[in-house]
Motif scaffolding. Structure first.
Motif, PDB file in Angstrom:
ATOM      1  N   ASN A 168       7.574   3.013  -4.420  1.00 22.09           N
ATOM      2  CA  ASN A 168       7.535   1.684  -3.807  1.00 22.09           C
ATOM      3  C   ASN A 168       7.773   0.560  -4.805  1.00 22.09           C
ATOM      4  O   ASN A 168       7.573  -0.604  -4.481  1.00 22.09           O
ATOM      5  CB  ASN A 168       6.182   1.459  -3.121  1.00 22.09           C
ATOM      6  CG  ASN A 168       5.980   2.382  -1.943  1.00 22.09           C
ATOM      7  OD1 ASN A 168       6.940   2.890  -1.368  1.00 22.09           O
ATOM      8  ND2 ASN A 168       4.736   2.628  -1.582  1.00 22.09           N
ATOM      9  N   GLY A 201      -0.051   1.665  -7.520  1.00 21.45           N
ATOM     10  CA  GLY A 201       0.676   2.042  -6.312  1.00 21.45           C
ATOM     11  C   GLY A 201       1.518   3.266  -6.555  1.00 21.45           C
ATOM     12  O   GLY A 201       1.427   3.914  -7.606  1.00 21.45           O
ATOM     13  N   SER A 221      -2.891  -3.792 -10.894  1.00 19.19           N
ATOM     14  CA  SER A 221      -2.431  -3.278  -9.605  1.00 19.19           C
ATOM     15  C   SER A 221      -1.870  -1.868  -9.768  1.00 19.19           C
ATOM     16  O   SER A 221      -1.210  -1.558 -10.757  1.00 19.19           O
ATOM     17  CB  SER A 221      -1.360  -4.209  -9.045  1.00 19.19           C
ATOM     18  OG  SER A 221      -0.852  -3.719  -7.835  1.00 19.19           O
TER      19      SER A 221
END
Length: 75
Positions: free
Chosen positions: A52, A48, A46
């Protein structure tokens, strides 16, 4: 994983490490790698923005009960 709970009356001897907070993946809760403004999870892949990132707590203790030593980790 053993789901039975056990209670232990013990004395804390030491903290195993001083890092008790870490940035974690929102999907698998593993430690993520923060590079510049991006984050990457080596376990599930993952990605990002680093702004965040969620943070989780991990407390590792060395404890003594009678004549036994234990290392206990609490998330």
């Amino acid at each position: 994983m053993n789901r039975r709970r056990k209670f232990l009356l013990a004395s804390v001897l030491a903290l195993q490490n001083s890092s008790f907070i870490y940035p974690s993946c929102q999907k698998c809760f593993s430690r993520i790698i923060l590079v510049s403004k991006r984050s990457n999870c080596p376990k599930c892949g993952s990605t990002g923005e680093s702004g965040n990132a969620n943070y989780r707590y991990k407390l590792s203790l060395k404890v003594a009960e009678s004549n036994k030593l234990f290392v206990i980790t609490v998330f």
